[in-house]
Design an enzyme around this catalytic site. Sequence first.
Site, PDB file in Angstrom:
ATOM      1  N   SER A 122       0.835  -1.200   0.000  1.00 21.46           N
ATOM      2  CA  SER A 122       0.000   0.000   0.000  1.00 21.46           C
ATOM      3  C   SER A 122       0.875   1.257   0.000  1.00 21.46           C
ATOM      4  CB  SER A 122      -0.948  -0.046   1.206  1.00 21.46           C
ATOM      5  OG  SER A 122      -2.002   0.881   1.074  1.00 21.46           O
TER       6      SER A 122
ATOM      7  N   HIS B  13      -6.964  -6.554   1.826  1.00 26.88           N
ATOM      8  CA  HIS B  13      -5.942  -5.608   1.364  1.00 26.88           C
ATOM      9  C   HIS B  13      -4.540  -5.999   1.838  1.00 26.88           C
ATOM     10  CE1 HIS B  13      -4.034  -1.932   0.195  1.00 26.88           C
ATOM     11  NE2 HIS B  13      -3.937  -1.435   1.416  1.00 26.88           N
TER      12      HIS B  13
ATOM     13  N   ASP C 122      -0.636  -4.757  -3.524  1.00 27.07           N
ATOM     14  CA  ASP C 122      -2.008  -4.244  -3.532  1.00 27.07           C
ATOM     15  C   ASP C 122      -2.116  -2.722  -3.564  1.00 27.07           C
ATOM     16  OD1 ASP C 122      -4.620  -5.244  -3.810  1.00 27.07           O
ATOM     17  OD2 ASP C 122      -5.135  -4.550  -1.795  1.00 27.07           O
TER      18      ASP C 122
END
EC number: 3.1.1.-
Length: 352
Positions: A159, A311, A184
């Site tokens: 992220s 996530h 991700d």
Amino acid sequence: MDSSSHMASLPEDIITDEHLQQQTQPASASAFASVPQRPPTKSSSEKYAPLDWSVYFDKEDDVAIPESNDVFHVYTAGTEGPVVFCLHGGGYSGLSFAVSASKIKEKARVVAMDLRGHGKSLTEDDLDLSVETMCNDVLAVIKELYSDSPPAIILVGHSMGGSIAVHVAARRSLSALAGLVVVDVVEGTAMASLIHMQKILSSRMQHFSSIEKAIEWSVRGGSLRNIDSARVSIPATLKYDHSKKCYLYRTELEKTEQYWKGWYEGLSDKFLSCPVPKLLLLAGTDRLDRSLTIGQMQGKFQMVVVRHTGHAIQEDVPDEFATLIVNFISRNRIGPHGIEIPGLRKPAFSKP
């Protein structure tokens, strides 16, 4: 925000002995009377009890940066092979990679740092989460750890950490960089989600009466799907507020909005420009933008969609994540000193 009203909606996993007996005692003697009673279920306090970092990592250290008051906390595992240098997402910590590190260290070394304003790291300005500052932090930590002779490094970022990994790689100032793994995060999706971020941050649970409750909420709320990973990673994302007598989030992400756009703007082109083997791991079928779609068709990077995960891929499916990282290293023949070409021995250095 009143935490008690939220926690009331999370029923405890407690079954009393009396309740258990009522469920398991037959109304009358029958062929089922000999069925053994179900073992007691763990209480929430046991099920969501914190796990220590040492279960998964070998060491933890503080890295002081010269000519500043910045001290970064790092966790390390493994003794051989290239270094998998892990950068966590916003609001997480280095322990986000703990469970997967215990698997990766069988084939490579792992270093996971707490970024500025996160975990146990302490800096002069914990709210300066600009790309420029965090890239400088990462390079400074690597320099302090390895001086001017770093081993081969694979940057792995989740992220926000994925954005930092890309920006560090795109600078081309890390000569030992041998690979890049982004977890991700895709520019288009990330940029589109920024307008909702403050609402997301404000709607999450803000106060916890105990660390166990925070771990429980993270799992039951769906942000993490692996209990063991939550038990080791969540405690480092919290701090205790003595005035409020409860636990709060360590990182005040809501106060860093001015930097969010800089994390992701232009990320796709920067990712493609990095001159090392690249792997993009996605938790779902994120729509790739034009640059990434063309890049993938041209074979400029490897992409894997990891099914049945949230996530935080490295936390939800740590075994699969570790396998993907190890396979990436093997596939690209990344050794402790960089790309290894079969039949070509590293030359021995002789003194003049």
